[in-house]
Design a protein around this motif. Structure first.
Motif, mmCIF file in Angstrom:
data_model
loop_
_atom_site.group_PDB
_atom_site.id
_atom_site.type_symbol
_atom_site.label_atom_id
_atom_site.label_comp_id
_atom_site.label_asym_id
_atom_site.label_seq_id
_atom_site.Cartn_x
_atom_site.Cartn_y
_atom_site.Cartn_z
ATOM 1 N N GLU A 210 -37.340 16.219 -55.455
ATOM 2 C CA GLU A 210 -37.553 17.662 -55.410
ATOM 3 C C GLU A 210 -36.867 18.281 -54.195
ATOM 4 O OE1 GLU A 210 -41.286 20.849 -55.409
ATOM 5 O OE2 GLU A 210 -41.635 18.687 -55.329
ATOM 6 N N GLN A 211 -36.980 17.613 -53.040
ATOM 7 C CA GLN A 211 -36.316 18.122 -51.848
ATOM 8 C C GLN A 211 -34.802 18.134 -52.022
ATOM 9 O OE1 GLN A 211 -37.809 15.545 -48.790
ATOM 10 N NE2 GLN A 211 -39.724 16.675 -48.550
ATOM 11 N N ARG A 212 -34.266 17.078 -52.637
ATOM 12 C CA ARG A 212 -32.819 17.042 -52.864
ATOM 13 C C ARG A 212 -32.387 18.163 -53.801
ATOM 14 N NH1 ARG A 212 -31.564 10.543 -53.588
ATOM 15 N NH2 ARG A 212 -31.756 9.996 -51.368
ATOM 16 N N GLU A 213 -33.209 18.428 -54.818
ATOM 17 C CA GLU A 213 -32.873 19.504 -55.722
ATOM 18 C C GLU A 213 -32.846 20.842 -54.986
ATOM 19 O OE1 GLU A 213 -31.778 21.489 -59.098
ATOM 20 O OE2 GLU A 213 -31.818 19.322 -58.689
ATOM 21 N N LEU A 214 -33.823 21.032 -54.095
ATOM 22 C CA LEU A 214 -33.828 22.254 -53.303
ATOM 23 C C LEU A 214 -32.600 22.334 -52.398
ATOM 24 C CD1 LEU A 214 -37.614 22.401 -52.309
ATOM 25 C CD2 LEU A 214 -36.434 23.812 -54.015
ATOM 26 N N GLY B 123 -19.885 20.400 -37.214
ATOM 27 C CA GLY B 123 -18.446 20.264 -37.331
ATOM 28 C C GLY B 123 -17.950 20.372 -38.744
ATOM 29 N N ALA B 124 -16.652 20.650 -38.874
ATOM 30 C CA ALA B 124 -16.040 20.762 -40.183
ATOM 31 C C ALA B 124 -16.149 19.452 -40.922
ATOM 32 C CB ALA B 124 -14.570 21.166 -40.018
ATOM 33 N N VAL B 125 -16.303 19.507 -42.241
ATOM 34 C CA VAL B 125 -16.557 18.323 -43.038
ATOM 35 C C VAL B 125 -15.447 18.138 -44.049
ATOM 36 C CG1 VAL B 125 -18.339 17.103 -44.295
ATOM 37 C CG2 VAL B 125 -18.963 19.038 -42.847
ATOM 38 N N ALA B 126 -15.067 16.878 -44.249
ATOM 39 C CA ALA B 126 -14.065 16.570 -45.264
ATOM 40 C C ALA B 126 -14.678 16.666 -46.640
ATOM 41 C CB ALA B 126 -13.512 15.167 -45.014
ATOM 42 N N PRO B 127 -13.866 16.713 -47.705
ATOM 43 C CA PRO B 127 -14.405 16.853 -49.058
ATOM 44 C C PRO B 127 -15.409 15.790 -49.402
ATOM 45 C CG PRO B 127 -12.047 17.236 -49.072
ATOM 46 C CD PRO B 127 -12.393 16.818 -47.685
ATOM 47 N N GLY B 128 -15.202 14.562 -48.982
ATOM 48 C CA GLY B 128 -16.144 13.503 -49.306
ATOM 49 C C GLY B 128 -17.290 13.394 -48.359
ATOM 50 N N ALA B 129 -17.310 14.223 -47.296
ATOM 51 C CA ALA B 129 -18.349 14.089 -46.285
ATOM 52 C C ALA B 129 -19.385 15.170 -46.411
ATOM 53 C CB ALA B 129 -17.709 14.136 -44.896
ATOM 54 N N ALA B 130 -19.683 15.597 -47.621
ATOM 55 C CA ALA B 130 -20.655 16.657 -47.828
ATOM 56 C C ALA B 130 -22.034 16.187 -47.451
ATOM 57 C CB ALA B 130 -20.638 17.089 -49.293
ATOM 58 N N ALA B 131 -22.825 17.114 -46.948
ATOM 59 C CA ALA B 131 -24.190 16.785 -46.591
ATOM 60 C C ALA B 131 -25.012 18.041 -46.687
ATOM 61 C CB ALA B 131 -24.262 16.212 -45.185
ATOM 62 N N PRO B 132 -26.347 17.926 -46.814
ATOM 63 C CA PRO B 132 -27.188 19.084 -47.073
ATOM 64 C C PRO B 132 -27.488 19.907 -45.846
ATOM 65 C CG PRO B 132 -28.521 17.118 -46.995
ATOM 66 C CD PRO B 132 -27.119 16.681 -46.871
ATOM 67 N N ASP B 133 -26.513 20.307 -45.082
ATOM 68 C CA ASP B 133 -26.762 21.260 -44.007
ATOM 69 C C ASP B 133 -25.531 22.142 -43.859
ATOM 70 O OD1 ASP B 133 -25.106 19.403 -42.989
ATOM 71 O OD2 ASP B 133 -26.404 18.743 -41.363
#
Length: 491
Positions: free
Chosen positions: A229-233, A461-471
């Motif tokens: 549920e948290q991931r969905e949010l 910091g800037a993120v690469a296409p594969g380095a996505a994260a939930p923030d």
């Protein structure tokens, strides 16, 4: 009558009172002997049954055999039969016993003569079946709580008819056997209940263990549901942020870039060379900003399952993002470990921030990313050939830690916060290539000591296409290059 004559006449009555036998008749003494023998047999029979009673816990069979032997010995019988009626004491075992002339118990009714089998059948049927009706069989019932539950029969060998005292001894033997059989039945019933209770207790313990396992499984499933549920949010929020970046920030930056281009053309027409130079720098920065925004939008809209899991692959993808402006190499030494998705991405964010600083502020042409796996820690370093100064970076980091601003100029603090969140530390030194070497040391196993995401006011910091994260994602800094150089090669 003289005294002597009177004494002679009084003699026989005194003798009769003392012995119970009148000596004037020869038949009295043999009767006395028979009575004494019967008494002795009765005493022996009682002694036998007393020994049998204390062996009740061994099972009813030994008791029945002892009673049958005692009855056979008392009546000088060739055969003795002791049996329970079929409808009484159904749980009692053994239900009958037959003792022969050798005083050994027969194993089955087929081993005994027919006349004995008839007597046994009559007792077991409650005397509803015919018995061996002969004068040599003496029979007494077996009573328990006023109910006739069986009987004792003996094919006696005594002279004449059995005396009432003999029948009394047989009744005592039979009734004592009945009581002992009832006690034995209760004892074995108690043992059966005890075994059943133990089995039920073991089943209860097994069910308790199974319930504990199922409870643990349910708790883990509940935690997984909460995480899902948290991931969905988080995914929903990431998509919302991507839309906002695309529909607002990106458009503003593009508009700013076009305005800068128009101003540059006008400045060229006015021969304002210094203004043209500043506008060229502003245009390059706006182009970088648009590129970073597009990368961030792609990262935010990319599904989680497409993200790179391996730390090496993730760093290679981060390095490839800067390939058009910076030559980056990635080296890994030691045995790689899977530290988990979140830890890998935290390290990748630090590396991405360092590479962005190297190319945007330190004007580096090459950079080297090294990952060294050790038994107790993982060391990640980023070395460039730019014009940054380690001392200036350390000073700026100390200032940024003390400053709470509007989210700008917080790149070093962001990297330091992420490193501390992994239980590690961040440091700067002079690189062999002449620029700055950023070193992050993370102890193993990794212990998260800080929040998983940075505050909204702190731009990571800037993120690469594969380095996505939930923030949040780092926008490009708009500080002029000259200002960056004055601060030591960092934003």
């Amino acid at each position: 009558m003289t005294d002597g004559a009177r004494a002679a006449d009084d003699g026989p009555p005194e003798l009769a009172r003392l012995t119970g036998v009148r000596s004037g008749k020869k038949s009295y003494y043999p009767a006395y002997l028979r009575s004494t023998q019967r008494t002795q047999r009765a005493v022996r029979a009682m002694d036998t049954i007393s020994r049998a009673v204390v062996r009740t816990v061994e099972g009813p069979r030994s008791l029945l055999e002892e009673v049958a032997r005692a009855a056979a010995d008392h009546m000088n019988a060739s055969w003795a039969v002791l049996a329970l009626a079929d409808k009484h004491l159904p749980k009692a075992r053994q239900r009958f016993v037959v003792v022969g002339p050798d005083r050994h118990a027969a194993a089955t009714p087929e081993e005994v003569p027919e006349i004995v089998r008839l007597e046994l059948s009559a007792i077991r049927s409650g005397f509803s079946a015919p018995s061996a009706r002969t004068d040599v069989w003496v029979r007494v019932p077996m009573y328990l709580e006023g109910r006739r539950i069986g009987g004792l029969a003996a094919q006696h060998g005594v002279d004449g008819e059995p005396e009432p005292e003999d029948l009394a001894v047989l009744r005592i033997l039979a009734n004592q056997a009945a009581v002992s059989l009832h006690t034995s039945e209760q004892y074995h019933a108690g043992l059966a209940l005890h075994r059943q209770a133990e089995r039920l207790a073991e089943e209860t313990r097994a069910q308790a263990r199974d319930l504990a396992v199922r409870t643990s499984q349910l708790e883990r499933a509940e935690r997984r549901l909460v995480v899902a549920e948290q991931r969905e949010l988080v995914e929903t929020e990431r998509r919302r942020i991507a839309r906002e970046l695309h529909d607002s920030v990106t458009q503003y930056v593009l508009s700013a870039g076009m305005a800068v281009e128009v101003a540059r053309g006008e400045a060229e027409s006015m021969a304002a060379d210094e203004v043209v130079e500043q506008l060229v720098v502003a245009k390059e920065l706006t182009q970088d900003a648009v590129e970073q925004l597009r990368s961030a939008i792609f990262s935010l809209t990319r599904p989680r399952q497409e993200a790179v899991v391996s730390l090496h692959d993730l760093l290679v993808e981060v390095a490839g993002h800067h390939g058009s402006r910076l030559q980056v190499s990635v080296d890994v030494t030691g045995r790689s470990l899977d530290l988990g998705h979140d830890v890998h991405h935290e390290i990748a964010r630090i590396v991405a921030e360092a590479l962005f600083n190297a190319v945007s502020h330190a004007h580096a042409a090459t950079a080297r990313v090294r990952v060294r796996w050790r038994p107790d820690e993982v060391v990640v370093s980023v070395a460039d050939d730019g014009d940054g100064e380690p001392a200036g970076l350390r000073r700026m980091l100390r200032e940024e830690r003390r400053t709470v601003g509007d989210g700008r100029h917080q790149g070093l603090s962001n990297m330091d916060t992420r490193a501390r969140g992994l239980g590690g530390r961040l440091s700067f030194r002079r690189a062999r290539s002449g620029g700055v070497q950023l070193v992050v040391r993370v102890p193993l196993p990794v212990t998260r000591t800080g929040p998983e995401t940075l505050p909204a006011s702190v731009a990571p910091g800037a993120v690469a296409p594969g380095a996505a994260a939930p923030d949040a994602v780092t926008p490009v800094r708009s500080a002029p290059v000259a200002d960056a150089r004055a601060r030591g090669g960092s934003r």
